[in-house]
Design an enzyme around this catalytic site. Structure first.
Site, short mmCIF file in Angstrom:
data_model
loop_
_atom_site.label_atom_id
_atom_site.label_comp_id
_atom_site.label_asym_id
_atom_site.label_seq_id
_atom_site.Cartn_x
_atom_site.Cartn_y
_atom_site.Cartn_z
CE LYS A 32 3.37 5.95 -1.97
NZ LYS A 32 1.92 6.13 -2.18
CE LYS B 195 -3.67 1.69 0.63
NZ LYS B 195 -4.45 2.64 -0.16
CG ASP C 74 2.18 2.65 -2.26
OD1 ASP C 74 1.98 3.21 -3.36
OD2 ASP C 74 1.84 3.15 -1.17
CG ASP D 178 -4.52 4.90 2.39
OD1 ASP D 178 -3.36 4.51 2.17
OD2 ASP D 178 -5.53 4.42 1.83
CD GLU E 149 1.09 6.09 1.81
OE1 GLU E 149 -0.13 6.30 1.96
OE2 GLU E 149 1.55 5.59 0.77
NE ARG F 264 -1.43 12.90 -0.80
CZ ARG F 264 -2.66 12.99 -1.28
NH1 ARG F 264 -3.35 14.12 -1.16
NH2 ARG F 264 -3.19 11.98 -1.92
N1 BES Z 1 -0.67 3.97 -2.53
C1 BES Z 1 -1.93 4.59 -2.55
C2 BES Z 1 -2.43 4.91 -3.97
C3 BES Z 1 -2.71 3.72 -4.83
C4 BES Z 1 -4.00 3.26 -4.96
C5 BES Z 1 -1.72 3.13 -5.58
C6 BES Z 1 -4.25 2.18 -5.79
C7 BES Z 1 -1.98 2.06 -6.40
C8 BES Z 1 -3.26 1.59 -6.51
C9 BES Z 1 -1.89 5.90 -1.78
O1 BES Z 1 -1.00 5.96 -0.74
C10 BES Z 1 -3.26 6.11 -1.23
O2 BES Z 1 -3.67 5.30 -0.44
N2 BES Z 1 -3.92 7.17 -1.65
C11 BES Z 1 -5.24 7.45 -1.22
C12 BES Z 1 -5.32 8.92 -0.98
C13 BES Z 1 -6.61 9.35 -0.32
C14 BES Z 1 -6.64 8.89 1.11
C15 BES Z 1 -6.71 10.84 -0.40
C16 BES Z 1 -6.21 7.05 -2.32
O3 BES Z 1 -5.89 7.21 -3.48
O4 BES Z 1 -7.25 6.49 -1.99
ZN ZN Z 2 0.66 4.69 -0.88
ZN ZN Z 3 -1.82 5.21 1.09
#
Ligand code: BES
Ligand code: ZN
Ligand code: ZN
Length: 500
Positions: A265, A277, A288, A347, A349, A351
């Site tokens: 990623k 966020k 990320d 968010d 994104e 996937r």
């Molecule tokens: N990049 C984030 C995941 C992340 C969170 C990485 C904390 C490192 C530290 C990812 O893109 C994300 O925002 N995921 C969301 C998914 C949710 C909206 C289903 C999450 O984990 O909150």
């Molecule tokens: Zn992310």
């Molecule tokens: Zn995200």
């Protein structure tokens, strides 16, 4: 910094520092005894005085005040003899390198810990020492006006014979390459979003490809659109930075052997997009792209080591920004696999862009596909910051990844991926939706990825959201980007292909 193996006598060599090792409860080892003798029993005395017991990573150091050619001696504990592995040596070497640097030492000698780590060969030990040392001494100061001034110039690792010197030199060299490649990944992760853009990732991939002979192709926004990579295009649509799709081919193995595909990623900054966020801590979202950095670092290591293997690295790279043309909750995107995806939360994104990369991987008819991604906060909740989440559809592959991850000190822990989870991401308007319920979020994310993997393809997904970036330094891990995945992928590929 130079790291070499040298056939020398530690009692005869002038140096700024000398590293010795002891197991728990061990008062002497053959080497410590020898140095102790040269110092008229001073080591024995000081071990007693300072109550040094040899616990793992316990240190004891003192100035020799002209009584020994080494100005300073550092004794480091390794814990119980039966528990000592290459990872123990890596950690202890990291700790001793940091201590030498703090003491302002320029050149030092390390003994090999041969007596303490019996399972490992001299080459493996030299490799572990080199890795731990360089990883611990890493600094990221390219954006600071005042640079780090304390720098170590050289480490010599003691060999017992000329023949052993040769074997150890090879091991140390490999360790240096692996650590440098992990540090390249760290540099990419630590670089802020306005430096490490998708174009910057592509430039760096190109640069190492020229240096080490990797065949690299960068798909620009136009080519991405032509291919109809709907996930990557969708996420990139809110940003002014053009997306890139990085393809790095290292096909130096037997012609008949199918390639191993590494997918990372490469989200260079994740604001969350329209589902934005919270502000607190958002700066960490520059990390990320840690999965992408791991792929680029691993490709560097594989090529620099001239491994006779077939490996392809894929990095979908973009920002996730809430621009005027950004995707919105409810939008439906069609991925390269043909699967339609409803965007519930912009968010989620990672996937969406991985979906296209996993579909692209199918073109290589791969032996297996491994993706690494900072995918979900839920994985961090499940496993903390010590282990990464490991998902997949092939038991052997999962076992190999788990074992090698533990070997090199970046543990991955298997998580379930039963069909029940797939039911949770069914969409009313498209084939899948990009978010399921809050509970089990790391698993539904993996289930989403699985939708884009071929039915026959052996695939594993490593969620590194909790492990790729750290606020706290420990042994050889420095603050910020960990650089994980690089050494793991090399070790895994060695094991999978039987190539050393
Ligand atoms: N990049 C984030 C995941 C992340 C969170 C990485 C904390 C490192 C530290 C990812 O893109 C994300 O925002 N995921 C969301 C998914 C949710 C909206 C289903 C999450 O984990 O909150
Ligand atoms: Zn992310
Ligand atoms: Zn995200």
């Amino acid at each position: 910094m130079k790291i070499t193996a040298k056939f020398l006598d530690a009692n005869e060599t002038a140096t700024g520092g000398l590293v010795l090792w002891l197991n728990k409860g061990e008062k002497q080892s053959p080497l410590v005894r020898k140095v102790d003798k040269a110092l008229n029993g001073h080591i024995t005395q000081i071990i007693k005085e300072r109550d040094f017991s040899g616990n793992a990573l316990e240190t004891l150091s003192f100035d020799t005040l002209g009584q020994h050619p080494a100005k300073r001696i550092l004794i480091i504990g390794l814990g119980e003899k039966a528990d000592v592995t290459a990872e123990t040596i890596r950690q202890a070497s990291g700790k001793s390198a940091t201590a030498m640097k703090q003491a302002g030492i320029k050149i030092y000698i390390s003994t090999l810990a041969r007596a303490q780590a019996k399972q490992a060969t001299p080459a493996e030990l030299a490799q572990a020492i080199a890795e731990g040392t360089l990883l611990a001494l890493y600094t990221f100061d390219k954006l600071k006006s005042e640079k780090e001034t304390k720098k170590i110039d050289e480490l010599k690792i003691v060999a017992r014979s000329a023949k052993e010197e040769g074997l150890m030199t090879k091991g140390a060299k490999k360790g240096v390459t692996l650590a440098e490649s992990a540090c390249l990944a760290r540099d990419l992760i630590n670089s802020p979003g306005n430096f490490a853009t998708p174009s910057h990732l592509a430039d760096q991939a190109r640069k190492i490809s020229r240096e080490f002979g990797i065949r690299t192709k960068i798909l620009d926004a136009k080519a991405i659109e032509k291919l109809q990579m709907g996930g990557l295009m969708g996420v990139a649509s809110g940003s002014h930075q053009p997306a890139k799709f990085i393809i790095m081919e290292w096909l130096k193995g037997p012609k008949a052997e199918k390639p191993i595909l590494l997918v990372g990623k490469g989200l260079t900054f994740d604001t969350g997009g329209i589902s934005i966020k919270p502000a607190g801590g958002m700066e960490e979202m520059k990390s990320d792209m840690s999965g992408g950095a791991a792929v680029i670092g691993a490709m560097r290591a594989i090529s620099a080591l001239k491994m006779k293997v077939n490996v392809v690295g894929l990095v979908p790279a973009t920002e996730n920004m809430p621009g005027g043309s950004a995707i919105k909750p409810g939008d439906v995107l069609k991925g390269l696999s043909g699967v339609t995806m409803e965007v519930i939360n912009t968010d989620a994104e990672g996937r969406l862009i991985l979906a296209d990369a996993l579909a692209y991987a199918e073109r290589y008819k791969p032996d297996c596909v491994i993706d690494m991604a900072t995918l979900t906060g839920a994985c961090m909740v499940a496993l903390g910051d010590f282990a990464s989440g490991l998902f997949g559809n092939d038991e052997t592959l999962i076992k190999q990844l788990k074992e090698t991850s533990e070997e090199i000190g970046e543990p991955c822990w298997p998580m379930p991926l039963w069909p029940e989870y797939e039911a949770l991401i069914k969409s009313d308007v498209a084939d899948v939706k990009n978010v399921g319920p809050r509970a089990g979020g790391a698993i539904t994310a993996a289930a989403f990825l699985k939708k884009h993997v071929g039915a026959e393809t052996k695939w594993a997904h490593i969620d590194v959201a909790g492990t790729a970036y750290t606020a706290k330094a420990r042994h050889y891990i420095t603050k910020g980007g960990v650089g994980l995945g690089v050494r793991h992928m090399v070790r895994f590929i060695e094991k999978r292909t039987d190539v050393k």
